[in-house]
Design a protein around this motif. Structure first.
Motif, PDB file in Angstrom:
ATOM      1  N   PHE A 189      -7.633   9.179   2.481  1.00 23.60           N
ATOM      2  CA  PHE A 189      -6.361   8.459   2.396  1.00 23.60           C
ATOM      3  C   PHE A 189      -5.439   9.152   1.398  1.00 23.60           C
ATOM      4  O   PHE A 189      -4.285   9.431   1.695  1.00 23.60           O
ATOM      5  CB  PHE A 189      -6.618   7.005   1.985  1.00 23.60           C
ATOM      6  CG  PHE A 189      -5.349   6.230   1.754  1.00 23.60           C
ATOM      7  CD1 PHE A 189      -4.871   6.059   0.471  1.00 23.60           C
ATOM      8  CD2 PHE A 189      -4.649   5.702   2.819  1.00 23.60           C
ATOM      9  CE1 PHE A 189      -3.704   5.354   0.250  1.00 23.60           C
ATOM     10  CE2 PHE A 189      -3.481   4.992   2.605  1.00 23.60           C
ATOM     11  CZ  PHE A 189      -3.002   4.819   1.320  1.00 23.60           C
TER      12      PHE A 189
ATOM     13  N   ASP B 199      -4.201  12.594   2.763  1.00 24.22           N
ATOM     14  CA  ASP B 199      -3.185  12.440   3.793  1.00 24.22           C
ATOM     15  C   ASP B 199      -1.837  12.068   3.184  1.00 24.22           C
ATOM     16  O   ASP B 199      -0.810  12.603   3.573  1.00 24.22           O
ATOM     17  CB  ASP B 199      -3.582  11.376   4.813  1.00 24.22           C
ATOM     18  CG  ASP B 199      -4.643  11.857   5.773  1.00 24.22           C
ATOM     19  OD1 ASP B 199      -5.226  11.001   6.451  1.00 24.22           O
ATOM     20  OD2 ASP B 199      -4.883  13.068   5.847  1.00 24.22           O
TER      21      ASP B 199
ATOM     22  N   LEU C 249       1.614   6.476   7.657  1.00 17.37           N
ATOM     23  CA  LEU C 249       1.756   5.198   8.356  1.00 17.37           C
ATOM     24  C   LEU C 249       2.005   5.401   9.847  1.00 17.37           C
ATOM     25  O   LEU C 249       1.441   4.680  10.676  1.00 17.37           O
ATOM     26  CB  LEU C 249       2.894   4.374   7.752  1.00 17.37           C
ATOM     27  CG  LEU C 249       2.598   3.710   6.418  1.00 17.37           C
ATOM     28  CD1 LEU C 249       3.835   2.966   5.929  1.00 17.37           C
ATOM     29  CD2 LEU C 249       1.418   2.772   6.513  1.00 17.37           C
TER      30      LEU C 249
ATOM     31  N   ASN D 140       0.968   7.909  11.652  1.00 17.28           N
ATOM     32  CA  ASN D 140      -0.317   8.327  12.216  1.00 17.28           C
ATOM     33  C   ASN D 140      -1.249   7.131  12.371  1.00 17.28           C
ATOM     34  O   ASN D 140      -1.916   6.979  13.394  1.00 17.28           O
ATOM     35  CB  ASN D 140      -0.954   9.396  11.329  1.00 17.28           C
ATOM     36  CG  ASN D 140      -2.188   9.999  11.945  1.00 17.28           C
ATOM     37  OD1 ASN D 140      -2.244  10.216  13.145  1.00 17.28           O
ATOM     38  ND2 ASN D 140      -3.170  10.276  11.126  1.00 17.28           N
ATOM     39  N   LEU D 141      -1.287   6.267  11.385  1.00  8.03           N
ATOM     40  CA  LEU D 141      -2.127   5.066  11.431  1.00  8.03           C
ATOM     41  C   LEU D 141      -1.714   4.161  12.585  1.00  8.03           C
ATOM     42  O   LEU D 141      -2.555   3.666  13.335  1.00  8.03           O
ATOM     43  CB  LEU D 141      -2.034   4.320  10.101  1.00  8.03           C
ATOM     44  CG  LEU D 141      -2.921   3.102   9.924  1.00  8.03           C
ATOM     45  CD1 LEU D 141      -4.390   3.526   9.910  1.00  8.03           C
ATOM     46  CD2 LEU D 141      -2.577   2.399   8.619  1.00  8.03           C
TER      47      LEU D 141
ATOM     48  N   ASN E 212      -2.738   5.771  15.937  1.00 14.28           N
ATOM     49  CA  ASN E 212      -4.175   5.628  16.163  1.00 14.28           C
ATOM     50  C   ASN E 212      -4.513   4.204  16.586  1.00 14.28           C
ATOM     51  O   ASN E 212      -5.308   3.993  17.498  1.00 14.28           O
ATOM     52  CB  ASN E 212      -4.967   6.019  14.921  1.00 14.28           C
ATOM     53  CG  ASN E 212      -4.987   7.505  14.701  1.00 14.28           C
ATOM     54  OD1 ASN E 212      -4.780   8.289  15.618  1.00 14.28           O
ATOM     55  ND2 ASN E 212      -5.214   7.905  13.476  1.00 14.28           N
ATOM     56  N   SER E 213      -3.906   3.224  15.936  1.00 16.40           N
ATOM     57  CA  SER E 213      -4.144   1.826  16.287  1.00 16.40           C
ATOM     58  C   SER E 213      -3.673   1.545  17.706  1.00 16.40           C
ATOM     59  O   SER E 213      -4.341   0.857  18.473  1.00 16.40           O
ATOM     60  CB  SER E 213      -3.419   0.900  15.313  1.00 16.40           C
ATOM     61  OG  SER E 213      -3.936   1.059  14.024  1.00 16.40           O
TER      62      SER E 213
END
Length: 77
Positions: free
Chosen positions: A5, A8, A18, A20-21, A24-25
């Motif tokens: 974390f 990144d 954020l 990217n997160l 992915n979600s």
């Protein structure tokens, strides 16, 4: 996990992290919807905490256009 974390965030910035997160979600929810399972199931598969049924493994492989063997490994356990 905390080291990843921090890496990144430092490398790409918090906004990029954020984005990217969220992507992915979104991909997890999308895949779960396509194969007819809940998003938690995909998370368990990703972490190696669940062995998929043959049908689920084939459905996931079909989404990506690959063979089941390319995604999952049978260890005989």
């Amino acid at each position: 996990m905390d080291e990843l974390f921090l890496l990144d965030v430092r490398k790409a910035g918090f906004r990029a992290f954020l984005v990217n997160l969220l992507l992915n979600s979104f991909m997890i929810v999308w895949l779960a919807a396509l194969v007819g399972v809940c998003r938690e199931m995909i998370g368990h598969l990703e972490k190696g905490q669940y062995n998929p049924s043959l049908k689920l493994a084939m459905d996931i492989a079909g989404v990506f256009g690959v063979k089941v063997e390319d995604l999952f490994e049978f260890t005989g356990e």
